[in-house]
Design an enzyme around this catalytic site. Sequence first.
Site, PDB file in Angstrom:
ATOM      1  N   LYS A 205       0.817  -1.222   0.000  1.00  0.00           N
ATOM      2  CA  LYS A 205       0.000   0.000   0.000  1.00  0.00           C
ATOM      3  C   LYS A 205       0.848   1.269   0.000  1.00  0.00           C
ATOM      4  O   LYS A 205       0.376   2.328  -0.428  1.00  0.00           O
ATOM      5  CB  LYS A 205      -0.925  -0.002   1.210  1.00  0.00           C
ATOM      6  CG  LYS A 205      -2.032  -1.043   1.134  1.00  0.00           C
ATOM      7  CD  LYS A 205      -3.145  -0.602   0.200  1.00  0.00           C
ATOM      8  CE  LYS A 205      -4.349  -1.526   0.310  1.00  0.00           C
ATOM      9  NZ  LYS A 205      -5.465  -1.062  -0.543  1.00  0.00           N
TER      10      LYS A 205
ATOM     11  N   SER B 175       1.267  -9.720  -0.100  1.00  0.00           N
ATOM     12  CA  SER B 175       0.966  -8.288  -0.188  1.00  0.00           C
ATOM     13  C   SER B 175       1.238  -7.520   1.094  1.00  0.00           C
ATOM     14  O   SER B 175       1.396  -6.299   1.058  1.00  0.00           O
ATOM     15  CB  SER B 175      -0.478  -8.081  -0.628  1.00  0.00           C
ATOM     16  OG  SER B 175      -1.361  -8.763   0.240  1.00  0.00           O
TER      17      SER B 175
END
Lengths: 322, 322
Positions: A50, A306
């Site tokens: 992110k 992720s």
Amino acid sequence: MNIEMIRAAAQRIEGHARRTPLLTSPFLDEIAGRRVWVKAECLQHTGSFKFRGGYSALSALPAEQRAKGVIAFSSGNHAQGVALAAKMHGTSAVIIMPADAPQLKIDNTRSLGAEVVLYDRATEDRDEIGDRLSAERGLTLIKPFDEPQVIAGQGTIGLEIAQDAKAHGIKDADVITCCGGGGLTSGIALALEAEAPTLRVRPAEPEGFDDVARSLHSGELKRNAALSGNICDAIITPQAGDLTWPIMQRLCGAGLTVSEDEALRAMGLAFLRLKIVAEPGGAVALAAALFRKDQIEGSDVIVTISGGNVDPAMFTRALDTL
Amino acid sequence: MNIEMIRAAAQRIEGHARRTPLLTSPFLDEIAGRRVWVKAECLQHTGSFKFRGGYSALSALPAEQRAKGVIAFSSGNHAQGVALAAKMHGTSAVIIMPADAPQLKIDNTRSLGAEVVLYDRATEDRDEIGDRLSAERGLTLIKPFDEPQVIAGQGTIGLEIAQDAKAHGIKDADVITCCGGGGLTSGIALALEAEAPTLRVRPAEPEGFDDVARSLHSGELKRNAALSGNICDAIITPQAGDLTWPIMQRLCGAGLTVSEDEALRAMGLAFLRLKIVAEPGGAVALAAALFRKDQIEGSDVIVTISGGNVDPAMFTRALDTL
């Protein structure tokens, strides 16, 4: 939304975001029945991919607008990514987080210099809170996935995967992504369309929260029935975005789903074989590669991990699967 | 033993060993009171830096000699490094391991294709076993640290640190290494002497097993009184080597020592802040950077995390420190 935006984002984040390694283990290859390549975005700044989207969005703002500060809604990883990106740009960030988000993520977001505003998921309207603060202070909203410069930032992972795949001679492979709202998945898909068109992106989701898999299967945008009740909290969203869904529909192969137990086992194997820390939502793509091998084709598979923002108690559950 | 051997080793291992990242976290910087740069060798193949030395040594052998196979003594990390390096070279490896080595390391070494010969530390002479097998089969002994091509392989980490330090503008810093027999420490010291002479190498050891720190302090090679009874098993050796000790004496600053509890806390912080898995012996340099800050100078400190081969039960102990 196009490849040029991703290339421009790659130039803006260079030297700021980490170029994460593509890791391998013969032990994982054996379980998966093919070579497994793991893009370890848990090693990114703030412990998840992110940061790329946050930095890309902040760096794309006009300086005057950026100086007034930004605002974001997030249960955690987007919050930390935007907070650090704002700090690096010398501006302020307000992060609106659900009061029941993992304490570690709330603490980290505050420590990264952001102002955290907590709301009650059951009784308060976060959009109303956000609109009010934005209007009062002139803040720019950085959406978590349905925002072109955020997608462009996540897409830089796809550029790196394309480069590394070429270097390793990987010509034909599924690229399995951990998928929530689709920012990571659509960004990587766009990058690979341009740079490595023989690699197929396939989203992975938790069982019962497989809106993207159902959307891809039916050809219509579907919603999740529930928004909580799964350890893969980081990748659970109501539905894919207005920008991300058409990209995924056009470019992605069939979705894959895994159970909570499989996500925990993948976390355990990432600990044991790769020496990295994955959070449950960050491990679903690896879990799909390891435990859905009959739904995957080719001699190689590439997966994203992720994120790695996981509490010790949850990580202990993953260790217990070994 | 010189810098040219390290440069040659770097050429041989390129594309085979992983170029490991130099990781950072603002949270670690805050604890240490300076910027902390972590060379994450736990992300190396086989989960420790030992693969570099093993690959360097195997690749330096004449082909005919290499084809007869190699033999190594190791409680674990060197074993795995030599086993995988032998497999990559298409030759065989016999690894002589103590019967009480961690089961994970024994299993991994076998899975990497090596023939594992276990011996009883109390009643058997491993050298006698090794000599007999070497004579019978024409095997070449790959020593764990006191061997020029092994030191050269570990020294490639120093070349990478020098490059990355330059890229990040780090001009003056202690480089703290996890130190057992001194292969890693002396290799890095030689590389930095040539490529980044303003960086000072300082070995870190477990309290009570600080033979190198005492040797450096007294100017005479000292031995450890005990060889077991500490969780940092991977870096406990009787004394430094005939090759490694003079290099360390000439180039290293004062040694640092840390407790078992501090090593566990450093493992916990590496999990929380860097998303990587460190084993106890691989965490002593980070522990020294975090918890011995008044013994360190400069605005930056660089540390190795030398390995991540740790059992889940021990890792849970590290998580419990958070």
